[in-house]
Scaffold this motif. Structure first.
Motif, PDB file in Angstrom:
ATOM      1  N   ASN A  27       0.827  -1.212   0.000  1.00  0.00           N
ATOM      2  CA  ASN A  27       0.000   0.000   0.000  1.00  0.00           C
ATOM      3  C   ASN A  27       0.857   1.256   0.000  1.00  0.00           C
ATOM      4  O   ASN A  27       0.547   2.226  -0.701  1.00  0.00           O
ATOM      5  CB  ASN A  27      -0.942   0.001   1.202  1.00  0.00           C
ATOM      6  CG  ASN A  27      -2.050  -1.018   1.072  1.00  0.00           C
ATOM      7  OD1 ASN A  27      -2.384  -1.454  -0.023  1.00  0.00           O
ATOM      8  ND2 ASN A  27      -2.616  -1.427   2.196  1.00  0.00           N
ATOM      9  N   THR A  29       3.923   1.546  -1.174  1.00  0.00           N
ATOM     10  CA  THR A  29       4.561   1.634  -2.485  1.00  0.00           C
ATOM     11  C   THR A  29       3.585   2.167  -3.526  1.00  0.00           C
ATOM     12  O   THR A  29       3.934   3.038  -4.332  1.00  0.00           O
ATOM     13  CB  THR A  29       5.095   0.251  -2.920  1.00  0.00           C
ATOM     14  OG1 THR A  29       6.034  -0.205  -1.945  1.00  0.00           O
ATOM     15  CG2 THR A  29       5.759   0.314  -4.279  1.00  0.00           C
ATOM     16  N   GLN A  30       2.348   1.663  -3.499  1.00  0.00           N
ATOM     17  CA  GLN A  30       1.340   2.132  -4.450  1.00  0.00           C
ATOM     18  C   GLN A  30       1.050   3.612  -4.242  1.00  0.00           C
ATOM     19  O   GLN A  30       0.897   4.360  -5.209  1.00  0.00           O
ATOM     20  CB  GLN A  30       0.061   1.315  -4.314  1.00  0.00           C
ATOM     21  CG  GLN A  30       0.190  -0.079  -4.867  1.00  0.00           C
ATOM     22  CD  GLN A  30      -1.042  -0.934  -4.635  1.00  0.00           C
ATOM     23  OE1 GLN A  30      -1.848  -0.646  -3.753  1.00  0.00           O
ATOM     24  NE2 GLN A  30      -1.180  -1.999  -5.412  1.00  0.00           N
ATOM     25  N   LYS A  31       0.984   4.052  -2.986  1.00  0.00           N
ATOM     26  CA  LYS A  31       0.722   5.464  -2.707  1.00  0.00           C
ATOM     27  C   LYS A  31       1.871   6.329  -3.227  1.00  0.00           C
ATOM     28  O   LYS A  31       1.640   7.365  -3.847  1.00  0.00           O
ATOM     29  CB  LYS A  31       0.534   5.700  -1.211  1.00  0.00           C
ATOM     30  CG  LYS A  31       0.170   7.136  -0.885  1.00  0.00           C
ATOM     31  CD  LYS A  31       0.005   7.342   0.596  1.00  0.00           C
ATOM     32  CE  LYS A  31      -0.385   8.733   0.984  1.00  0.00           C
ATOM     33  NZ  LYS A  31       0.097   9.831   0.202  1.00  0.00           N
ATOM     34  N   GLU A  33       3.940   5.609  -5.683  1.00  0.00           N
ATOM     35  CA  GLU A  33       3.895   5.610  -7.145  1.00  0.00           C
ATOM     36  C   GLU A  33       2.784   6.528  -7.651  1.00  0.00           C
ATOM     37  O   GLU A  33       2.981   7.270  -8.616  1.00  0.00           O
ATOM     38  CB  GLU A  33       3.696   4.192  -7.670  1.00  0.00           C
ATOM     39  CG  GLU A  33       4.919   3.309  -7.496  1.00  0.00           C
ATOM     40  CD  GLU A  33       4.680   1.863  -7.906  1.00  0.00           C
ATOM     41  OE1 GLU A  33       3.536   1.508  -8.252  1.00  0.00           O
ATOM     42  OE2 GLU A  33       5.640   1.087  -7.867  1.00  0.00           O
ATOM     43  N   ASN A  34       1.623   6.477  -7.005  1.00  0.00           N
ATOM     44  CA  ASN A  34       0.515   7.342  -7.410  1.00  0.00           C
ATOM     45  C   ASN A  34       0.871   8.808  -7.220  1.00  0.00           C
ATOM     46  O   ASN A  34       0.531   9.650  -8.066  1.00  0.00           O
ATOM     47  CB  ASN A  34      -0.755   6.998  -6.633  1.00  0.00           C
ATOM     48  CG  ASN A  34      -1.341   5.669  -7.043  1.00  0.00           C
ATOM     49  OD1 ASN A  34      -1.053   5.154  -8.104  1.00  0.00           O
ATOM     50  ND2 ASN A  34      -2.166   5.097  -6.175  1.00  0.00           N
ATOM     51  N   ASP A  35       1.544   9.138  -6.117  1.00  0.00           N
ATOM     52  CA  ASP A  35       1.963  10.514  -5.868  1.00  0.00           C
ATOM     53  C   ASP A  35       2.946  10.987  -6.940  1.00  0.00           C
ATOM     54  O   ASP A  35       2.860  12.105  -7.437  1.00  0.00           O
ATOM     55  CB  ASP A  35       2.598  10.654  -4.482  1.00  0.00           C
ATOM     56  CG  ASP A  35       1.599  10.489  -3.350  1.00  0.00           C
ATOM     57  OD1 ASP A  35       0.374  10.539  -3.613  1.00  0.00           O
ATOM     58  OD2 ASP A  35       2.047  10.297  -2.197  1.00  0.00           O
ATOM     59  N   LYS A  36       3.876  10.095  -7.300  1.00  0.00           N
ATOM     60  CA  LYS A  36       4.875  10.431  -8.312  1.00  0.00           C
ATOM     61  C   LYS A  36       4.210  10.670  -9.666  1.00  0.00           C
ATOM     62  O   LYS A  36       4.529  11.645 -10.368  1.00  0.00           O
ATOM     63  CB  LYS A  36       5.903   9.301  -8.412  1.00  0.00           C
ATOM     64  CG  LYS A  36       7.102   9.605  -9.241  1.00  0.00           C
ATOM     65  CD  LYS A  36       8.116   8.466  -9.150  1.00  0.00           C
ATOM     66  CE  LYS A  36       9.375   8.778  -9.903  1.00  0.00           C
ATOM     67  NZ  LYS A  36      10.372   7.706  -9.800  1.00  0.00           N
ATOM     68  N   VAL A  37       3.276   9.800 -10.024  1.00  0.00           N
ATOM     69  CA  VAL A  37       2.563   9.949 -11.298  1.00  0.00           C
ATOM     70  C   VAL A  37       1.743  11.240 -11.302  1.00  0.00           C
ATOM     71  O   VAL A  37       1.726  11.969 -12.300  1.00  0.00           O
ATOM     72  CB  VAL A  37       1.665   8.723 -11.571  1.00  0.00           C
ATOM     73  CG1 VAL A  37       0.719   8.976 -12.724  1.00  0.00           C
ATOM     74  CG2 VAL A  37       2.516   7.488 -11.831  1.00  0.00           C
ATOM     75  N   SER A  38       1.088  11.531 -10.197  1.00  0.00           N
ATOM     76  CA  SER A  38       0.289  12.766 -10.103  1.00  0.00           C
ATOM     77  C   SER A  38       1.172  13.993 -10.264  1.00  0.00           C
ATOM     78  O   SER A  38       0.795  14.957 -10.945  1.00  0.00           O
ATOM     79  CB  SER A  38      -0.432  12.828  -8.759  1.00  0.00           C
ATOM     80  OG  SER A  38      -1.371  11.799  -8.657  1.00  0.00           O
ATOM     81  N   LYS A  39       2.351  13.955  -9.642  1.00  0.00           N
ATOM     82  CA  LYS A  39       3.276  15.085  -9.743  1.00  0.00           C
ATOM     83  C   LYS A  39       3.731  15.279 -11.188  1.00  0.00           C
ATOM     84  O   LYS A  39       3.733  16.402 -11.701  1.00  0.00           O
ATOM     85  CB  LYS A  39       4.483  14.857  -8.835  1.00  0.00           C
ATOM     86  CG  LYS A  39       5.495  15.966  -8.883  1.00  0.00           C
ATOM     87  CD  LYS A  39       6.704  15.663  -8.015  1.00  0.00           C
ATOM     88  CE  LYS A  39       7.747  16.757  -8.197  1.00  0.00           C
ATOM     89  NZ  LYS A  39       9.026  16.400  -7.613  1.00  0.00           N
TER      90      LYS A  39
END
Length: 65
Positions: A27, A29-31, A33-39
């Motif tokens: 969880n 790691t997924q968060k 990755e999602n933060d990085k993609v959003s940025k």
């Protein structure tokens, strides 16, 4: 002496702890990755995203080898 019921309980408790730790790491790691993609998506939208040409060229060259 430990009977089989106690051994089973101890083994299950250890497995549940490991499963919980693994789920927590997944969880997190997924968060991340999602933060990085959003940025990155926001930077692309704003026109401020910069491509690292050296890293891109190196990765492309490595993939050809």
């Amino acid at each position: 002496m430990i009977n089989s019921i106690q051994q089973s309980y101890v083994a299950n408790a250890a497995l549940n702890t490991n499963k919980t730790d693994k789920e927590t790491k997944i969880n997190e790691t997924q968060k991340m990755e999602n933060d990085k993609v959003s940025k990155i998506a926001q930077e692309v939208k704003d026109g401020t995203y910069k491509i690292d040409l050296k890293a891109t060229a190196s990765a492309m060259a490595d993939s050809l080898i």
